[in-house]
Design an enzyme around this catalytic site. Structure first.
Site, mmCIF file in Angstrom:
data_model
loop_
_atom_site.group_PDB
_atom_site.id
_atom_site.type_symbol
_atom_site.label_atom_id
_atom_site.label_comp_id
_atom_site.label_asym_id
_atom_site.label_seq_id
_atom_site.Cartn_x
_atom_site.Cartn_y
_atom_site.Cartn_z
ATOM 1 C CG ASN A 1 56.386 -30.574 0.915
ATOM 2 O OD1 ASN A 1 56.224 -29.465 1.405
ATOM 3 N ND2 ASN A 1 55.703 -31.623 1.331
ATOM 4 C CG ASP A 2 60.759 -29.506 2.699
ATOM 5 O OD1 ASP A 2 59.684 -29.282 3.289
ATOM 6 O OD2 ASP A 2 61.440 -30.533 2.871
ATOM 7 C CB ILE A 3 62.305 -26.633 -3.254
ATOM 8 C CG1 ILE A 3 61.271 -27.353 -4.133
ATOM 9 C CG2 ILE A 3 63.412 -27.571 -2.829
ATOM 10 C CD1 ILE A 3 61.832 -27.872 -5.433
ATOM 11 C CB ALA B 1 61.978 -29.514 6.133
#
Length: 472
Positions: free
Chosen positions: A400-402, A441
């Site tokens: 997701n965040d990466i 996050a």
């Protein structure tokens, strides 16, 4: 055993540890690195056994052999039973034991200085007291902090301390500073008097400080915490090594401490975190603004496994981005089968690894290695980011965040400046997730709403298996 021979054997073991770290720096050399590490540790243990057998024959050697048998047996059992997804919490548990061992040794030295050949009168030199103070404090912080990290990573326990969300309260950092200063004060009293009371109080405060330093750190920073605690355990071992006049503990502890510190710094940069902030328990962390924390319902393109299979089978180049969702579903073997099918059709397939994907440094590399994915197909972020613009399809599995382009495109985003995999630059993107839930996050991912992106919802293993069946 001759002390010159002991020093030589310890030196050889240290060289093996250095070679182990060098080998573990790349997947191709990881097996050799592990072998060097095992040889070095075996040599260090056998040398220590021979030394103790000479200095304390009989009951002392029997106790040590018994402890080795019990500890080694439990360690082998845990390693055999642990699931790959649980590896980070096992590492945290091991760090806690290293910290506790440092505390126990420090207390043993204070209780019986003569047994460690540090004093015949029972009065420790000031240098040794300082070393014991540092080793005991760092060990206690490592132990309690690792226990909290274990609980947060496990997610099984209902205690508030073990929840993945940060625990913050007014005056938190002032309290931590007061505890740290008081701990140093008691340590100074021990340094001057060698009395038990300040030493015990100092240790209790260090245990408490370890808990308070880790509870305000959320799940998003757990990979850094694991690496940081690894460094703490190394420094604790090195501090005790000075007290015991054991070069093996000093060298191996310094290696672990320095490498863990460097890795923690690298990971903080990869996660757009301040190293000092994480080190001090989240000092200066900013909560999400209302505009970023709010989840806005927006339409996405939902596709099936058959649709994904069609796109992958008709591509010329594919990049796969594995994330924690892949680890939870244990989909690495099904993914290897998909890769083999696509490669057989002449499609170029590569894996892109973000430095902090998963719950531990190298987590995704270990998963892919378990499925025997060829090393030449696995690329680190810096190696492959420039290739996304020429890639036909990117398959994102449980990440997701990466891969959130807000890190590059939104200066107001809390993750602005965080290095990401540039999956959004590819011609088409397929994202597999269980739901539209935000990542650690707590942010919406702009990648999911792009016209070029298709969302395939479901368990990663089931989805990948369905794609494998549908690929012609």
């Amino acid at each position: 055993m001759n002390m010159n021979l002991v020093t030589l054997l310890y030196l050889i073991a240290s060289v093996c540890f250095i070679q182990a770290l060098k080998g573990l720096s790349h997947p191709k050399n990881a097996r050799r690195g592990n072998l060097f590490g095992m040889v070095g540790m075996a040599l260090a243990i056998l040398t220590t056994l021979a030394l103790i057998a000479k200095q304390a024959p009989g009951a002392g050697s029997a106790w040590l052999l018994g402890a080795l048998a019990i500890g080694g047996g439990l360690g082998a059992l845990a390693a055999a039973r642990i699931e790959m997804t649980k590896m980070p919490e096992l590492v945290a548990a091991m760090h806690s034991l290293v910290g506790l061992a440092a505390v126990c040794i420090a207390y043993a030295v204070v209780a019986e200085p003569a047994a460690f050949m540090l004093s015949t009168t029972g009065v420790l030199p000031y240098g040794n007291r300082a070393e014991l103070f540092i080793g005991a404090c760092v060990g206690a912080i490592t132990f309690s902090g690792s226990v909290i990290a274990f609980g947060k990573l496990s997610g099984k326990y209902r205690f508030r301390l073990f929840q993945g969300s940060p625990i913050v309260y007014a005056g938190q950092h002032r309290l931590n500073l007061m505890l740290a200063l008081t701990m140093v004060g008691f340590g100074s009293l021990f340094l001057l008097s060698q009395n038990w009371l300040p030493f015990i109080l100092m240790t209790v405060l260090a245990f408490a400080l370890g808990v308070l330093l880790i509870i305000p750190i959320g799940g998003a920073d757990m990979p850094v915490v694991v690496s940081m605690l690894n460094a703490y355990s190394g420094w604790a071992a090195a501090g005790i090594g000075f007290s015991l006049n054991n070069p093996m503990l000093i060298i191996s502890g310094a290696l672990v401490g320095s490498s863990g510190t460097i890795l923690s710094y690298i990971m903080c940069r990869a996660m757009n975190r301040s190293f000092l902030n994480v080190l001090l328990g989240g000092v200066g962390n900013h909560p999400l603004s209302a505009s970023h924390a709010k989840h806005i319902e927006r339409p996405v393109k939902v596709a099936s496994a058959d649709d994904a299979a069609f796109m992958l089978a008709n591509a010329e180049s594919v990049v796969i981005v594995p994330g924690y969702g892949l680890a939870v579903a244990r989909a690495q073997h099904a993914l290897k089968e998909l890769t083999s099918k696509l490669t057989a059709k002449g499609i170029q397939v590569r894996y892109a690894i973000h430095p902090v994907a998963g719950r531990m440094p190298g987590h995704m590399n270990v998963l892919l290695a378990e499925a025997e994915v060829p090393y030449e197909q696995v690329f680190e972020m810096d190696e492959i980011n420039a290739e996304f613009g020429q890639t036909d399809v990117v398959l994102v599995l449980g990440a997701n965040d990466i891969v959130n382009p807000a890190a590059r495109n939104d200066p107001q985003s809390p993750i602005s400046g965080m290095p990401i995999l540039d999956a959004y630059r590819a011609r088409a993107v397929i994202v597999n997730k269980r739901s539209m839930a935000a990542g650690y996050a707590g942010l919406d991912n702009e990648l999911f709403y792009m016209n070029k992106t298709m969302m395939v919802f479901g368990d990663a293993k089931k989805v990948v298996e369905d794609i494998v069946k549908a690929v012609d």
